[in-house]
Design a protein around this motif. Sequence first.
Motif, PDB file in Angstrom:
ATOM      1  N   SER A  83       1.059  -1.259  -0.017  1.00  0.00           N
ATOM      2  CA  SER A  83      -0.084   0.016   0.026  1.00  0.00           C
ATOM      3  C   SER A  83       0.817   1.229  -0.070  1.00  0.00           C
ATOM      4  CB  SER A  83      -1.171  -0.010   1.219  1.00  0.00           C
ATOM      5  OG  SER A  83      -0.477  -0.058   2.504  1.00  0.00           O
ATOM      6  N   GLU A 134       1.460   1.931  -3.722  1.00  0.00           N
ATOM      7  CA  GLU A 134       0.401   2.123  -4.255  1.00  0.00           C
ATOM      8  C   GLU A 134      -0.180   3.690  -4.178  1.00  0.00           C
ATOM      9  OE1 GLU A 134      -4.263   0.955  -4.332  1.00  0.00           O
ATOM     10  OE2 GLU A 134      -2.972  -0.365  -3.596  1.00  0.00           O
ATOM     11  N   GLU A 165       2.369   5.984  -5.871  1.00  0.00           N
ATOM     12  CA  GLU A 165       2.091   6.023  -7.091  1.00  0.00           C
ATOM     13  C   GLU A 165       0.777   6.875  -7.564  1.00  0.00           C
ATOM     14  OE1 GLU A 165       0.679   2.673 -10.583  1.00  0.00           O
ATOM     15  OE2 GLU A 165       2.049   2.274  -8.967  1.00  0.00           O
ATOM     16  N   ARG A 166      -0.244   6.625  -6.804  1.00  0.00           N
ATOM     17  CA  ARG A 166      -1.583   7.467  -6.804  1.00  0.00           C
ATOM     18  C   ARG A 166      -1.195   8.884  -6.584  1.00  0.00           C
ATOM     19  NH1 ARG A 166      -6.498   4.576  -4.023  1.00  0.00           N
ATOM     20  NH2 ARG A 166      -7.477   5.911  -5.288  1.00  0.00           N
ATOM     21  N   HIS A 170     -10.437   3.033  -1.404  1.00  0.00           N
ATOM     22  CA  HIS A 170      -9.652   1.816  -1.705  1.00  0.00           C
ATOM     23  C   HIS A 170     -10.674   0.808  -2.152  1.00  0.00           C
ATOM     24  CE1 HIS A 170     -10.468   1.484   2.538  1.00  0.00           C
ATOM     25  NE2 HIS A 170     -10.382   0.138   2.282  1.00  0.00           N
TER      26      HIS A 170
END
Length: 190
Positions: free
Chosen positions: A88, A91, A94-95, A125
């Motif tokens: 996470s 992630e 990256e987001r 999420h």
Amino acid sequence: MEWKPLPETAVPQFKEGINLLLSSWPALRMAVENEWGGPHSRDIDNQLALDVFDWFAISRGEPLYIDDLENLLDEKMLSLNTEAEDGSVQETAERLLIMFEECLDGNFGSIQLLRESWNLGIPAHFAKQVEDSDQDIDDVGPSDMIVDTPESLPMPIPVQEVKGDPKPELMEDEDGFRKVTYKKNRGRKK
């Protein structure tokens, strides 16, 4: 990614996007709500949002590397006594980079999607945009999200009652507590 300054109109949108994204990060939410970082866990959470914005705003002229952002997120999670080994951190980093790039272009679609999922009470999420090559990001609405619902989760297997076992008799004592006793002796000697 080459660093460019955010347009002034994009700054409040990007700050809101950071807060919405971090608010929907389950590992961070759990760490803050359970105060795994101590009584100042909420302050650490608030500081993380400021630090993430500063990381994007202060990197003047230097390229932005996702590894650096991951390190920042990971360090804050460690200050909350939490190691997110579920991917996470990567992630979320990256987001955040994608959101920053979109804000540079004046595209606030991902922030709008986060805002809508937040307003509907759906953690971001769990909300996933339906991939459709003909659909523009600005046309995405609540109906375009896939959400884990209780109907989509497996049903628990019912426990079958064993025949011959007596049901417990509930007795309440003077303090209002219930004692569970069986009517039968169940083979014990007195």
